[in-house]
Design a protein around this motif. Structure first.
Motif, PDB file in Angstrom:
ATOM      1  N   VAL A   1     -16.740  62.872  22.968  1.00 25.12           N
ATOM      2  CA  VAL A   1     -17.922  63.266  22.207  1.00 25.12           C
ATOM      3  C   VAL A   1     -18.995  62.198  22.411  1.00 25.12           C
ATOM      4  O   VAL A   1     -18.713  61.091  22.863  1.00 25.12           O
TER       5      VAL A   1
ATOM      6  N   PRO B   1     -17.138  68.561  19.456  1.00 21.21           N
ATOM      7  CA  PRO B   1     -17.523  68.284  18.068  1.00 21.21           C
ATOM      8  C   PRO B   1     -17.219  69.432  17.116  1.00 21.21           C
ATOM      9  O   PRO B   1     -16.824  69.190  15.967  1.00 21.21           O
TER      10      PRO B   1
ATOM     11  N   GLY C   1     -22.762  60.175  21.043  1.00 23.61           N
ATOM     12  CA  GLY C   1     -23.564  59.828  19.881  1.00 23.61           C
ATOM     13  C   GLY C   1     -24.588  58.760  20.195  1.00 23.61           C
ATOM     14  O   GLY C   1     -24.420  57.965  21.123  1.00 23.61           O
TER      15      GLY C   1
ATOM     16  N   TYR D   1     -14.949  68.364  14.017  1.00 36.41           N
ATOM     17  CA  TYR D   1     -15.628  68.238  12.721  1.00 36.41           C
ATOM     18  C   TYR D   1     -15.722  69.552  11.934  1.00 36.41           C
ATOM     19  O   TYR D   1     -16.270  69.573  10.838  1.00 36.41           O
TER      20      TYR D   1
ATOM     21  N   CYS E   1     -22.728  62.787  17.406  1.00 35.65           N
ATOM     22  CA  CYS E   1     -21.510  62.541  16.634  1.00 35.65           C
ATOM     23  C   CYS E   1     -21.434  61.161  15.999  1.00 35.65           C
ATOM     24  O   CYS E   1     -20.395  60.810  15.424  1.00 35.65           O
ATOM     25  N   HIS E   2     -22.526  60.381  16.079  1.00 33.56           N
ATOM     26  CA  HIS E   2     -22.448  59.053  15.454  1.00 33.56           C
ATOM     27  C   HIS E   2     -23.830  58.566  15.062  1.00 33.56           C
ATOM     28  O   HIS E   2     -24.576  58.021  15.883  1.00 33.56           O
TER      29      HIS E   2
ATOM     30  N   LYS F   1     -15.743  58.273  21.550  1.00 36.54           N
ATOM     31  CA  LYS F   1     -17.184  58.456  21.445  1.00 36.54           C
ATOM     32  C   LYS F   1     -17.870  57.615  22.525  1.00 36.54           C
ATOM     33  O   LYS F   1     -17.772  56.387  22.505  1.00 36.54           O
TER      34      LYS F   1
ATOM     35  N   VAL G   1     -23.226  64.127  12.908  1.00 36.92           N
ATOM     36  CA  VAL G   1     -22.146  63.561  12.107  1.00 36.92           C
ATOM     37  C   VAL G   1     -22.623  62.212  11.572  1.00 36.92           C
ATOM     38  O   VAL G   1     -22.918  61.298  12.345  1.00 36.92           O
TER      39      VAL G   1
ATOM     40  N   CYS H   1     -24.390  68.342  19.334  1.00 41.17           N
ATOM     41  CA  CYS H   1     -24.138  67.469  18.191  1.00 41.17           C
ATOM     42  C   CYS H   1     -24.231  65.999  18.578  1.00 41.17           C
ATOM     43  O   CYS H   1     -23.661  65.577  19.591  1.00 41.17           O
TER      44      CYS H   1
END
Length: 318
Positions: A259, A311, A261, A315, A42-43, A226, A84, A40
């Motif tokens: 996480v 994640p 991103g 989420y 995540c951002h 993050k 995400v 994932c």
């Protein structure tokens, strides 16, 4: 902060990499490690056609269009299965663009983080939840909120609104605020997620003021961080080597609270332009950025935690 000089440096180095670097997909360096199933990003943000989804009049910058289709290409290039979408500041509390991006990518792939205010009703929160939202963002940095008392109140208000839903509260802020509010943050009744290395700067190292407070929150399990948008914390394009010690310290503190991103499509809020003029994004090779994770977390099992397990827990991915 990303500067014009660092942007130009990244662009020049990125162009050189196109000529002599590893294999690429759609102009991006290909992943150089085995990406686990369910990984994932995540951002990210989406910026669809502003004729359909107008920007907030009080925004501080205007990004170019970056659609859900563009995002899906990024996902496929990096061999990622989940994403995400985070509500950016340019829409204020109008989450429709973010929700449309989640809808287009579908519930198996996408979740979102919304922005709300005191006028948001429980019924609207339920609608957001059904649409895939699993947290709210309190952006203190872009809004210029650097007073600890004001920051504390904004975070408390968000917590009060979402605590019953089981959502998390995500904040974009700086280490000085994290250090000042450490006790409050450690007692939050909902998960706390801190954007972009907590605002730490790579060139200042792991001993910079406030970083120890962030590490303590991670180590105790009170906060997720993050390790995202590394270029925002770095003066060392294109591989952002100066943030590696920060990333490794955070991962070592507690790999179950980290996480990752891209911060795609890399909105550039630092250009000295009128808010209504388009600010071109920071030129980033997302594949090269992604490959730094293998250096920050050389153990595949740890990378799987960062990319998949954490994640999924945070989420609500099945």
């Amino acid at each position: 902060m990303t500067t014009r000089r660092s942007i130009m440096q990244a662009a020049a180095l990125g162009a050189a990499g196109l000529a002599a670097g590893p294999a690429r997909a759609a102009g991006r360096t290909a992943p150089a490690f085995e990406v686990p199933a369910g990984a994932c990003d995540c951002h990210v943000h989406v910026f669809p056609d502003p004729a359909r989804f107008p920007f907030f009049a009080g925004r501080t910058y205007t990004p170019p269009v970056a659609t859900a289709d563009d995002l899906l290409r990024l996902q496929r290039d990096l061999k990622l299965d989940r994403v995400v979408i985070v509500q950016p500041s340019v829409y204020g509390t109008d989450n429709r663009a973010t929700l449309d991006g989640i809808r287009q990518l579908g519930p198996q792939r996408a979740r979102g983080v919304a922005v709300i205010d005191a006028s948001t009703t429980p019924a609207q929160l339920e609608e957001l939840h059904q649409a895939g939202i699993r947290g709210v963002r309190v952006n203190l940095e872009t809004a210029g909120v650097v007073d600890p008392a004001a920051s504390a109140q904004k975070l408390k208000s968000a917590v009060d609104q979402v605590a019953a839903r089981g959502w998390h509260v995500q904040t974009y802020t700086r280490l000085a605020i994290i250090e000042a509010l450490k006790d409050q943050l450690a007692q939050m009744p909902v998960p706390l997620v801190v954007d972009h290395f907590g605002g730490a700067r790579g060139e200042r190292g792991v001993d910079q003021p406030g970083f120890a407070a962030l590490l303590d929150l991670v180590k105790s399990g009170k906060a997720y961080v993050k390790i995202s948008g590394a270029y925002r914390s770095s003066n060392a394009a294109p591989d952002f080597a100066d943030v590696a010690p920060l990333a490794r310290a955070l991962i070592a503190a507690n790999p179950d609270r980290i996480v990752w991103g891209t911060d795609w499509p890399h909105p550039n809020t630092s250009l000295q332009k009128p808010a209504t003029e388009i600010s071109e994004p920071v030129p980033i090779d997302d594949g090269l950025l992604f490959n730094q994770l293998a250096s920050w977390a050389p153990d595949a099992a740890v990378r799987r935690k960062i990319l998949v397990a954490n994640p999924a827990r945070l989420y609500g991915f099945a």
